[in-house]
Design an enzyme around this catalytic site. Structure first.
Site, PDB file in Angstrom:
ATOM      1  N   GLU A 156      39.430  41.229  48.446  1.00 55.67           N
ATOM      2  CA  GLU A 156      38.460  40.230  48.876  1.00 55.67           C
ATOM      3  C   GLU A 156      39.032  39.055  49.409  1.00 55.67           C
ATOM      4  O   GLU A 156      39.993  38.651  48.797  1.00 55.67           O
ATOM      5  CB  GLU A 156      37.678  40.020  47.512  1.00 55.67           C
ATOM      6  N   ASP A 213      41.947  41.012  35.621  1.00 50.27           N
ATOM      7  CA  ASP A 213      41.013  41.320  34.614  1.00 50.27           C
ATOM      8  C   ASP A 213      39.772  42.269  35.230  1.00 50.27           C
ATOM      9  O   ASP A 213      39.033  42.733  34.348  1.00 50.27           O
ATOM     10  CB  ASP A 213      40.304  39.908  34.109  1.00 50.27           C
ATOM     11  N   HIS A 233      39.760  35.341  33.162  1.00 55.97           N
ATOM     12  CA  HIS A 233      40.444  35.354  34.328  1.00 55.97           C
ATOM     13  C   HIS A 233      42.032  35.091  34.078  1.00 55.97           C
ATOM     14  O   HIS A 233      42.785  34.584  34.615  1.00 55.97           O
ATOM     15  CB  HIS A 233      39.972  34.282  35.208  1.00 55.97           C
ATOM     16  N   GLU A 288      35.550  45.466  43.116  1.00 51.44           N
ATOM     17  CA  GLU A 288      36.900  45.965  42.849  1.00 51.44           C
ATOM     18  C   GLU A 288      36.637  47.530  42.874  1.00 51.44           C
ATOM     19  O   GLU A 288      37.740  48.235  43.436  1.00 51.44           O
ATOM     20  CB  GLU A 288      37.225  45.514  41.464  1.00 51.44           C
TER      21      GLU A 288
END
Length: 336
Positions: free
Chosen positions: A29, A95, A139, A70
């Site tokens: 990403e 995470d 995060h 993901e």
């Protein structure tokens, strides 16, 4: 020896490996665009600036922006690896591995085993982990204990730019899936890096400081925390044998056991919460294989069993500190 920042070590190693081997591709990403850019040569290379300039040099077929998924990123990396490529995939935050666990745990980590050794899966999954960035509970987590517990995956946690270069080369050139964990608080840290094309083998710990009074084992960001404590205690004549594991799977059990045999004391520093983490695993290892060498109970310095707080003051209290490491070391020395 050249001076290099941690994030630059990541980027330049990937750049060199892409130039050396056309089968190396990068995906993730915002690895091309990011921060609102439209992509292309002007892009910053993601929020961590670890892929800046790669798109301009290698083009859209080898530097690929992906959707915010993901599971798609990791699944694509697995497919590319099976088809002869050497993907270096990025998860923006560690995470988020939760949504790609099937791809990691049931697929990538088991391909070679379930295909009877007739295939290989040279996928490198990079991810930023850890606290200290005031990024809140979703995060800021450590996930190495989860990944270390999955057979078939290699888990790497470099603490210096030098180790980033050597370990990432080993990861990209190897034939097995590697989880490459980069602590986000280390990206801006600089250090000396040797010249030339060097690699660092997995499963070989680094001795950071030498001493015969107590063994301290740490990984990633916690190495620097433990080193600060060790240097302070050295002024009082306390010798700390500090080991940076570098990789948690494979783990250098021999280095840990040999050190404990000399010192008779062990302190483990782990940023993850204490239940079923790396510290408990190492404590169990030493209790099983070096119990007769111990002169004091094993001490663990970890985060509490809690989500990572958002408030800056609470996050600082949550993370293991050099003061806590020193207190744990001195506690083991109370046993004579």
């Amino acid at each position: 020896m050249a001076e290099m920042m941690y994030r630059d070590a990541v980027r330049e190693t990937i750049r060199e490996e892409m130039a050396r081997d056309e089968s190396v591709v990068v995906l993730g990403e915002d690895v091309v665009g990011g921060m609102g850019t439209a992509g292309g040569p002007e892009a910053i290379g993601g929020i961590w600036s670890t892929s800046t300039g790669l798109f301009e040099q290698f083009g859209a077929s080898r530097v690929i922006d992906t959707p915010i998924s993901e599971s798609a990123i990791v699944g694509t990396a697995g497919g590319l690896a099976l088809s002869g490529k050497r993907p270096v995939a990025e998860l923006m935050f560690a995470d988020f591995i939760g949504v790609s666990l099937d791809q990691l745990w049931n697929q990538i980590g088991k391909f070679r085993y379930m295909f009877g050794g007739k295939t290989r899966c040279p996928a490198v999954i990079r991810m930023a982990y850890g606290g200290g960035y005031n990024a809140a509970a979703q995060h800021s987590q450590c996930v190495h204990q989860i990944l270390t517990g999955m057979p078939g995956l290699k888990v790497v946690m470099p603490s210096t730019p030098e180790d980033v270069r050597g370990l990432l080369r080993t990861a990209i050139r190897g034939d097995d899936p590697v989880m490459f964990l980069e602590h986000k608080a280390l990206y801006g840290v600089s250090g000396e890096v040797p010249e030339g094309d060097y690699t660092i083998p997995f499963g070989h710990a680094r001795q950071v400081t030498a001493g015969e009074d107590v063994t301290v084992v740490a990984t990633g960001m916690m190495v620097g925390v433990a080193e600060a404590a060790a240097e302070r205690m050295a002024e009082d004549g306390i010798g700390v044998d500090l080991l940076d594991l570098r990789t948690t799977s494979p783990m250098d059990e021999e280095a840990i056991l040999d050190s404990v045999e000399v010192t008779g004391r062990l302190v483990i520093v782990d940023e993850a919460p204490p239940r079923c983490n790396l510290a408990t695993d190492i404590a169990a290892l030493v209790a099983r294989k070096a119990f007769s060498s111990l002169r004091a109970p094993v001490e663990m310095v970890t985060a509490p069993h809690s989500p990572v707080p958002f408030a800056l003051e609470l996050e600082q209290a949550y993370l293991p500190s050099d003061d806590q490491v020193e207190a744990a070391v001195r506690k083991t020395l109370d046993y004579r």
